[in-house]
Design a protein around this motif. Structure first.
Motif, PDB file in Angstrom:
ATOM      1  N   GLU A   1       0.432  -1.254   0.120  1.00 29.80           N
ATOM      2  CA  GLU A   1      -0.159  -0.155  -0.162  1.00 29.80           C
ATOM      3  C   GLU A   1       0.837   0.855   0.018  1.00 29.80           C
ATOM      4  O   GLU A   1       0.700   2.247  -0.585  1.00 29.80           O
ATOM      5  N   ALA A   2       1.864   1.650   0.835  1.00 32.12           N
ATOM      6  CA  ALA A   2       2.848   2.114   0.869  1.00 32.12           C
ATOM      7  C   ALA A   2       3.443   2.168  -0.028  1.00 32.12           C
ATOM      8  O   ALA A   2       3.523   3.991  -1.064  1.00 32.12           O
ATOM      9  N   ALA A   3       3.924   1.267  -1.477  1.00 36.70           N
ATOM     10  CA  ALA A   3       4.711   1.821  -2.397  1.00 36.70           C
ATOM     11  C   ALA A   3       3.915   2.059  -3.756  1.00 36.70           C
ATOM     12  O   ALA A   3       4.257   3.339  -4.437  1.00 36.70           O
ATOM     13  N   GLY A   4       2.678   2.052  -3.591  1.00 41.59           N
ATOM     14  CA  GLY A   4       1.757   2.031  -4.679  1.00 41.59           C
ATOM     15  C   GLY A   4       1.073   3.558  -4.057  1.00 41.59           C
ATOM     16  O   GLY A   4       1.394   4.336  -5.265  1.00 41.59           O
ATOM     17  N   MET A   5       0.859   4.053  -3.312  1.00 41.75           N
ATOM     18  CA  MET A   5       0.943   5.500  -2.653  1.00 41.75           C
ATOM     19  C   MET A   5       1.143   6.200  -3.124  1.00 41.75           C
ATOM     20  O   MET A   5       1.844   7.589  -3.586  1.00 41.75           O
ATOM     21  N   ALA A   6       3.290   6.114  -3.065  1.00 44.45           N
ATOM     22  CA  ALA A   6       4.510   6.544  -3.183  1.00 44.45           C
ATOM     23  C   ALA A   6       4.631   6.700  -4.547  1.00 44.45           C
ATOM     24  O   ALA A   6       5.406   8.321  -4.917  1.00 44.45           O
ATOM     25  N   ALA A   7       4.616   5.534  -4.906  1.00 43.37           N
ATOM     26  CA  ALA A   7       5.017   5.705  -6.802  1.00 43.37           C
ATOM     27  C   ALA A   7       3.475   7.077  -7.309  1.00 43.37           C
ATOM     28  O   ALA A   7       4.248   7.898  -8.273  1.00 43.37           O
ATOM     29  N   ALA A   8       2.192   6.979  -7.353  1.00 44.98           N
ATOM     30  CA  ALA A   8       1.552   7.996  -7.365  1.00 44.98           C
ATOM     31  C   ALA A   8       2.528   9.577  -7.221  1.00 44.98           C
ATOM     32  O   ALA A   8       1.887  10.569  -7.397  1.00 44.98           O
ATOM     33  N   HIS A   9       2.192   9.556  -5.618  1.00 41.40           N
ATOM     34  CA  HIS A   9       3.405  11.130  -5.122  1.00 41.40           C
ATOM     35  C   HIS A   9       3.552  11.131  -6.167  1.00 41.40           C
ATOM     36  O   HIS A   9       4.792  12.610  -6.047  1.00 41.40           O
ATOM     37  N   ALA A  10       5.479  10.393  -6.285  1.00 38.43           N
ATOM     38  CA  ALA A  10       6.536  10.705  -7.079  1.00 38.43           C
ATOM     39  C   ALA A  10       6.731  11.488  -8.146  1.00 38.43           C
ATOM     40  O   ALA A  10       6.576  11.878  -9.303  1.00 38.43           O
ATOM     41  N   ILE A  11       4.691  10.551  -9.554  1.00 38.34           N
ATOM     42  CA  ILE A  11       4.575  10.836 -10.193  1.00 38.34           C
ATOM     43  C   ILE A  11       4.433  12.237 -10.061  1.00 38.34           C
ATOM     44  O   ILE A  11       4.751  13.635 -10.796  1.00 38.34           O
ATOM     45  N   LYS A  12       3.136  12.687  -9.406  1.00 37.78           N
ATOM     46  CA  LYS A  12       2.494  14.319  -8.983  1.00 37.78           C
ATOM     47  C   LYS A  12       4.514  15.410  -8.754  1.00 37.78           C
ATOM     48  O   LYS A  12       3.791  16.588  -8.730  1.00 37.78           O
TER      49      LYS A  12
END
Length: 453
Positions: free
Chosen positions: A416-427
Motif C-alpha cells: 500500500e505504501a509503495a503504490g501510494m508513493a508511486a503516485a506521489h512521485a509522479i505528481k
C-alpha cells in the motif's frame, strides 16, 4: 552484487550497467509498445495487489501484471493455509488495506471466530475473489499469464520500459514509475539495483515449501484429537512418523489449518531451492508433490482416526518461497533495529512478527505483547534507480530481520505504501521515488487507516 537481465538469454551477470544502448522495441519491429500507464506493478501477490489499489486510488493509471492466472500469490496460488498474526497480542497492527483484505478473507472461513486475529485460516478460492473485486473496483487493469522477461533502461538510473512475455509474444510496457512486487526482486535486480541473498556468506537461503490440501478428513477427530504437530514436541503424531523411518520425504515441518468442512490445508515439508534458477524450481515442484503424497501416507499411518478416508486433493501451483533477493534500498532494516523495536520518522507501517528463519540454524526470537517496530519508507527505494519501488518480500532488510518482514500481512502494508508513493512521485518529483514528501505520504496513509507511530 548487481544483477541484470540481458535481452538475449535472460542471464544474470555481474555488472553495474545495462547492455541496452538502443531501444529494444525499435530494433525489433515485431515488438509492440504500450506506453499509456502511470504506474506499472509487476507481481500480483499481496504486495502487488495493495500497491496497485493504492496507486489507482491516488489517481494513477495503473497496470498490474501477474505471471499466474489469479491474484493473491502465496495466499491463493501458493495455498498458504493461514494468515500470520495480524495483532501484537493486544491490538491489530497491520491496518489500512491489509485490515480490509483480512476482514474480507475471514468471510470465507465462517468456522473461525469473528474476532480472531492470529493464524486465521485462508480459503484460497474465496481470497482470490476478494483480490479480484478490490483490485478491479479500484480501477486497476490486470494482465494475467504475463511474465517479466527483461528491463530496458533509459539511462543507468531510470527504467524506460519493461519487456513482458505472454501469448502476444514480447510486448514493451512503459510507465512513469514501476513497482517490483515479484517477491524475488526480478525487476529491480535486472534494472541494476544492488541486492543481497541468503543468511551466510555462501548465499544459503531459507528453505521453501510446496503447500497442499487433504479432503475428506474427519473434522471431529481433527478438532478434538491431539494436535498433529507442535514444533519440537516429539509426542505429536508428525514426530512419530518421522522417527519411524518409513517416510523419508516427511520432515518436522507441518503447519496445518482446517479451511472448510473436512478440508485440511498444509504448509509442510522443506525444500532446498535456488529460487532464481528455473531448473531448481522445476525439480522442487516435482519433489514437493511427492512429499505431499507421502505426508498423507504418514498421517494415515499415525493418525488413522482423522485420515483413514482422506485423499490429496490439490497441491499448490506456486512454490512457497521464503527467501530470495533482498533489494538494497536507501536504508537496510537490521535485526538490531528489530530487537530495539525501532521507530522511524519515515515509517509507513508497523510489524510485529517474530524472527522466523527456516534454515535449521536460527532460533526464533519473539516480541512481548504490545511490541512492534516501524517499517521505513527508505526500505522500499532501491539504491541508484529513480523510478522503481519495491514492495513485499524483496524490500531492503538484512538476512535475520527478513525472517520477520517476509510475511503476507507485512507485504500488504509495504505494498500500500509503495503504490501510494508511486503516485506521489509522479505528481511531486518527476517520477523520482527517493524525493517524495514522506510526511505527506504518512498523512495519506493515516487517512486510509494505516497504523504507525
Amino acid at each position: 552484487m548487481v544483477a541484470v537481465a540481458a535481452v538475449s538469454g535472460l542471464t544474470e551477470t555481474s555488472s553495474a550497467t545495462l547492455p541496452y544502448k538502443k531501444s529494444f522495441a525499435m530494433k525489433h519491429s515485431k515488438i509492440s509498445v504500450n506506453d499509456s500507464w502511470d504506474v506499472i506493478v509487476v507481481g500480483g501477490g499481496p504486495a502487488g495487489c495493495t500497491a496497485a489499489i493504492a496507486a489507482a486510488r491516488e489517481g494513477a493509471k495503473t497496470l498490474l501484471i501477474e505471471a499466474m492466472g489469479q491474484l493473491g500469490g502465496m495466499g491463493t496460488s501458493g495455498m498458504v493455509p493461514a494468515w500470520s498474526p495480524f495483532s501484537d497480542g493486544e491490538k491489530i497492527i497491520y491496518r489500512g488495506l491489509a485490515e480490509k483484505i483480512f476482514n474480507e478473507s475471514k468471510k470465507g472461513v465462517p468456522h473461525e471466530a469473528p474476532n480472531k486475529l492470529d493464524w486465521v485460516s485462508i480459503n484460497p478460492e474465496h481470497l482470490m475473489s476478494v483480490y479480484d473485486r478490490m483490485v478491479t473496483e479500484a480501477g486497476v487493469k490486470v494482465l494475467f499469464f504475463s511474465r517479466l522477461a527483461a528491463v530496458e533502461m533509459a539511462s543507468d538510473d531510470t527504467v524506460d520500459a519493461i519487456i513482458i512475455s505472454n501469448k502476444s509474444g514480447l510486448v514493451a510496457f512503459k510507465g512513469k514509475v514501476y513497482i517490483d512486487a515479484t517477491g524475488d526482486g526480478d525487476l529491480a535486480a535486472w534494472a541494476g539495483a544492488p541486492f543481497q541473498r541468503g543468511y551466510d556468506n555462501q548465499g544459503s537461503t531459507q528453505m521453501s515449501s510446496l503447500c497442499f490440501s487433504f479432503a475428506n478428513i474427519d473434522s471431529y477427530s481433527y478438532i478434538n484429537g491431539p494436535k498433529l504437530y507442535i514444533w519440537k514436541d516429539e509426542s505429536t503424531p508428525l514426530y512419530k512418523a518421522v522417527r519411524s523411518g518409513k517416510y523419508p520425504l516427511v520432515d518436522t515441518h507441518f503447519c496445518n489449518n482446517l479451511i472448510g468442512p473436512d478440508v485440511l490445508q498444509c504448509n509442510a515439508g522443506h525444500l532446498h531451492v535456488d529460487t532464481t534458477d528455473p531448473w531448481s524450481i522445476s525439480d522442487a515442484m516435482i519433489l514437493g508433490r511427492q512429499k505431499a503424497a507421502q505426508y498423507l501416507e504418514a498421517m494415515k499411518d499415525v493418525c488413522p482416526s482423522t485420515f483413514s478416508n482422506a485423499f490429496l486433493v490439490r497441491t499448490a501451483s506456486l512454490l512457497g518461497v521464503r527467501d530470495s533477493r533482498r533489494i538494497e534500498g536507501d536504508y537496510i532494516f537490521t535485526v538490531e533495529d528489530w530487537r530495539q523495536r525501532k521507530s522511524f520518522e519515515d515509517e509507513i507501517g508497523r510489524n510485529c512478527y517474530y524472527i522466523d528463519v527456516h534454515s535449521g540454524k536460527h532460533k526464533p526470537e519473539h516480541y512481548k505483547k504490545g511490541e512492534s517496530h516501524g517499517i521505513p519508507y527508505r526500505c522500499l527505494t532501491p539504491k541508484g534507480i529513480k523510478n522503481i519501488l519495491t514492495a513485499g518480500r524483496c524490500i531492503s532488510t538484512d538476512a535475520e530481520a527478513f525472517g520477520s518482514t517476509r510475511i503476507m500481512p507485512c507485504c500488504l502494508v509495504t505494498g500500500e505504501a509503495a503504490g501510494m508513493a508511486a503516485a506521489h512521485a509522479i505528481k511531486q518529483t518527476a517520477n523520482n521515488v527517493h524525493k517524495i514528501d514522506t510526511n505527506y505520504l504518512r498523512k495519506r496513509l493515516k487517512e486510509e487507516g494505516q497504523y504507525f507511530l
